[in-house]
Design an enzyme around this catalytic site. Structure first.
Site, mmCIF file in Angstrom:
data_model
loop_
_atom_site.group_PDB
_atom_site.id
_atom_site.type_symbol
_atom_site.label_atom_id
_atom_site.label_comp_id
_atom_site.label_asym_id
_atom_site.label_seq_id
_atom_site.Cartn_x
_atom_site.Cartn_y
_atom_site.Cartn_z
ATOM 1 N N LEU A 179 0.823 -1.209 0.000
ATOM 2 C CA LEU A 179 0.000 0.000 0.000
ATOM 3 C C LEU A 179 0.867 1.273 0.000
ATOM 4 O O LEU A 179 1.898 1.314 0.656
ATOM 5 C CB LEU A 179 -0.864 -0.039 1.270
ATOM 6 N N HIS A 180 0.434 2.280 -0.737
ATOM 7 C CA HIS A 180 1.131 3.572 -0.717
ATOM 8 C C HIS A 180 0.167 4.693 -1.067
ATOM 9 O O HIS A 180 -0.720 4.519 -1.899
ATOM 10 C CB HIS A 180 2.338 3.575 -1.656
ATOM 11 N N VAL A 181 0.338 5.816 -0.405
ATOM 12 C CA VAL A 181 -0.478 7.003 -0.642
ATOM 13 C C VAL A 181 0.257 7.889 -1.645
ATOM 14 O O VAL A 181 1.418 8.245 -1.426
ATOM 15 C CB VAL A 181 -0.694 7.811 0.658
#
Ligand SMILES: [Zn+2]
Length: 155
Positions: A112-114
């Site tokens: 996951l990454h923003v």
């Protein structure tokens, strides 16, 4: 070199690779900040100048797999990234978001990454937002050296 590196990153999760690299490699890995449970890294294939990503250290792909501490830190690092951009590159707006799952467009669905993408009026005129867009490595280094001290100055 950027092309070759990018291809290599397909085989290994580049976020885990950056996490495991020694801090002395931070500039070459584009790691801007290392927190307690997450990091901020510039995107090698930016949608726009200054496009960065905030990710947990753990290789988890779903928002509901994050601990409360990871959630807090990722949000805090996202807020600090916005502040660092405001202090240096003066964006007029931001696109901030997470692609969860391959079907939703996640390039690295397992980690996951923003995305934090600064925007300026008319920016698509000089930096077309296409999959083929590549910026010069020198531009990435300039951006890195601008943002890193600004991020360190935030809290
Ligand atoms: Zn990973």
């Amino acid at each position: 070199m950027a092309y070759i590196k990018g291809d290599e990153r397909q085989n290994v999760c580049f976020l885990c690779d950056a996490r495991d690299a020694p801090p002395t490699d931070d500039e070459s890995k584009l790691v801007l900040v290392r927190g307690t449970s997450g990091l901020v890294i510039l995107n090698l294939y930016p949608y726009n100048t200054g496009h960065l990503m905030v990710a947990p250290y753990r290789h988890v792909g779903e928002l509901d797999e994050l601990t409360h501490a990871e959630t807090d830190e990722i949000w805090s690092l996202t807020r600090r990234s916005v502040a660092a951009h405001r202090a240096t590159t003066a964006p007029q707006g931001f696109n901030i978001g997470i692609n969860l799952g391959e079907v939703a467009g996640a390039g690295v669905p397992g980690h996951l990454h923003v995305h934090v993408v600064p925007r300026w009026g008319g920016d698509t005129n000089f930096m077309p937002v296409t999959a083929d867009t590549r910026v010069l490595p020198e531009m990435l280094v300039d951006t890195y050296r601008t943002l890193r001290p600004a991020l360190e100055a935030t809290s």
